[in-house]
Design an enzyme around this catalytic site. Structure first.
Site, short mmCIF file in Angstrom:
data_model
loop_
_atom_site.label_atom_id
_atom_site.label_comp_id
_atom_site.label_asym_id
_atom_site.label_seq_id
_atom_site.Cartn_x
_atom_site.Cartn_y
_atom_site.Cartn_z
N CYS A 132 10.36 8.64 -1.65
CA CYS A 132 9.91 9.73 -0.79
C CYS A 132 9.13 10.74 -1.62
O CYS A 132 9.68 11.34 -2.54
CB CYS A 132 11.11 10.42 -0.14
SG CYS A 132 10.64 11.86 0.84
N ASN A 145 10.17 4.72 2.80
CA ASN A 145 9.95 3.75 3.87
C ASN A 145 11.18 2.92 4.22
O ASN A 145 11.89 2.44 3.33
CB ASN A 145 8.84 2.77 3.45
CG ASN A 145 7.49 3.43 3.34
OD1 ASN A 145 7.07 4.14 4.25
ND2 ASN A 145 6.80 3.20 2.23
N HIS A 188 10.99 6.52 7.94
CA HIS A 188 11.52 6.57 6.58
C HIS A 188 13.04 6.68 6.66
O HIS A 188 13.56 7.27 7.62
CB HIS A 188 10.95 7.77 5.82
CG HIS A 188 9.55 7.56 5.33
ND1 HIS A 188 8.98 8.29 4.33
CD2 HIS A 188 8.59 6.66 5.71
CE1 HIS A 188 7.74 7.88 4.11
NE2 HIS A 188 7.47 6.89 4.93
N ARG A 226 0.85 -1.21 0.00
CA ARG A 226 0.00 0.00 0.00
C ARG A 226 0.88 1.26 0.00
O ARG A 226 1.03 1.91 -1.02
CB ARG A 226 -0.94 -0.01 1.22
CG ARG A 226 -2.12 0.94 1.09
CD ARG A 226 -1.78 2.39 1.32
NE ARG A 226 -1.30 2.68 2.67
CZ ARG A 226 -0.85 3.86 3.05
NH1 ARG A 226 -0.80 4.88 2.20
NH2 ARG A 226 -0.40 4.05 4.29
N ASP A 227 1.50 1.58 1.12
CA ASP A 227 2.27 2.82 1.21
C ASP A 227 3.42 2.82 0.20
O ASP A 227 3.77 3.86 -0.35
CB ASP A 227 2.81 2.97 2.64
CG ASP A 227 3.39 4.34 2.92
OD1 ASP A 227 2.93 5.32 2.29
OD2 ASP A 227 4.30 4.44 3.75
N HIS A 273 6.57 4.43 12.37
CA HIS A 273 6.67 4.33 10.91
C HIS A 273 7.80 5.28 10.48
O HIS A 273 7.61 6.49 10.42
CB HIS A 273 5.32 4.76 10.31
CG HIS A 273 5.23 4.71 8.82
ND1 HIS A 273 4.42 3.82 8.15
CD2 HIS A 273 5.81 5.46 7.86
CE1 HIS A 273 4.51 4.04 6.84
NE2 HIS A 273 5.35 5.03 6.64
#
Ligand code: MG
Length: 321
Positions: free
Chosen positions: A249, A258, A218, A19-20, A216
């Site tokens: 990003c 991520n 990055h 998803r992300d 979460h």
């Protein structure tokens, strides 16, 4: 303790690549490849996988057909037998209904800690977004669905710069009061460093229990694993990661986004903190989606292993010099 929280002494990975990750790739990935990616990651042993987003396809074409993706996955007997928790992002009640119709039993809502980011991202103030989430949480609860929350820009905002910890706590607390079982406190632009993680999370954890919090990160500035270590010291045990580092990003084209699942797993295996996930199988899952994307994935572990075995995404052998 929530039944959805990890067992004591165990670190849980929430795989967000399908998803992300894919949402932030330049090219939409075909439905079959999206389904295969989640199946591969489930077979690798990942037990929580975010697999789609029920957003408007004209806004996020990469997540179009999440209905078909989720329908196939929620009907998959291997995934069911492994007890994998599939989730999908829903921005509103319409998205929730689409998710429910596709058989999804866990959804995620997102809010920002920065007012400007909230307005630019979802065209709502923070409070408007929280009111909308309250409706989603109530409807999800009635339908027996679990809800996860995200707080984006918790460690910095692309428009406002610094974000007050009080804002992070206010939004986290509001989401938990609305009934989300866990809030993923997110470094949307990849600026967090370990000292900041310690400072922010100490304050957050004075207000909300550690078992209700995920992080979460990055890896945009190379600090994601160091941030995980800092958070582990504070007894946070749930971390988001994306296979291969899928996603990039959105605020720095060409940069890493991520934290990669392989990089996180390699470190957690070394620390004796992750069991049941086959790192080689995650690499194989990333390799398969890399061939579809036609670009190199940024995970450090992935690249080290793939170059050592002489394979790149197009099957060519790298130069020997
Ligand atoms: Mg992300």
């Amino acid at each position: 303790m929530s039944a959805l929280a990890p067992a004591r002494g165990e670190v849980q990975i929430v795989e967000v690549g399908p998803r992300d990750g894919l949402q932030n790739e330049p090219m939409p990935v075909p439905v079959d490849a999206r389904i295969a990616l989640v199946q591969d990651l489930a077979e690798a042993g990942l037990t929580r996988i975010e697999c789609g987003a029920f957003v408007r396809p004209e806004r996020v074409p990469q997540m179009a057909s999440s209905d078909a993706v989720c329908r196939a996955l929620t009907a998959d007997v291997m995934i069911a037998a492994r007890g994998v928790r599939l989730s999908a992002l829903v921005p509103n009640l319409i998205g929730l209904e689409r998710a429910r119709a596709a058989g999804v039993r866990e959804v995620a809502v997102f809010a920002a800690a920065s007012e400007t980011f909230s307005r630019r991202n979802v065209n709502q103030s923070i409070d408007e977004a929280l009111r909308s989430h309250a409706e989603v949480c109530a409807a999800a609860g009635s339908a027996g669905l679990a809800v996860r929350g995200y707080v984006s820009t918790a460690f910095g905002c692309p428009y406002e710069g610094e974000v007050a910890v009080s804002a992070v706590i206010r939004v986290t607390d509001a989401l938990l009061r609305n009934g989300v079982f866990e809030v993923a406190i997110s470094d949307t632009i990849g600026v967090a460093h370990p000292a900041q993680v310690r400072q922010v999370m100490r304050e957050v954890l004075r207000a909300v229990p550690a078992r209700s919090v995920a992080l979460h990160f990055h890896d945009t500035r190379g600090t994601a694993l160091a941030n995980v270590l800092a958070a582990l010291d504070l007894e946070v045990t749930v971390f988001d990661a994306s296979a291969g580092g899928l996603g990039g990003c959105p605020f720095a084209p060409g940069a890493t986004g991520n934290l990669a699942t392989e990089d996180l797993l390699y470190m957690l295996h070394g620390l004796g903190l992750a069991r049941g996930v086959d790192l080689n199988a995650v690499v194989a899952a990333s390799a398969r989606v890399e061939r579809v994307l036609g670009r190199h994935l940024p995970s450090r572990y992935y690249r080290a292993v793939r170059s050592a075995t002489g394979r790149t995404h197009d099957g060519s052998r790298p130069g020997a010099s």
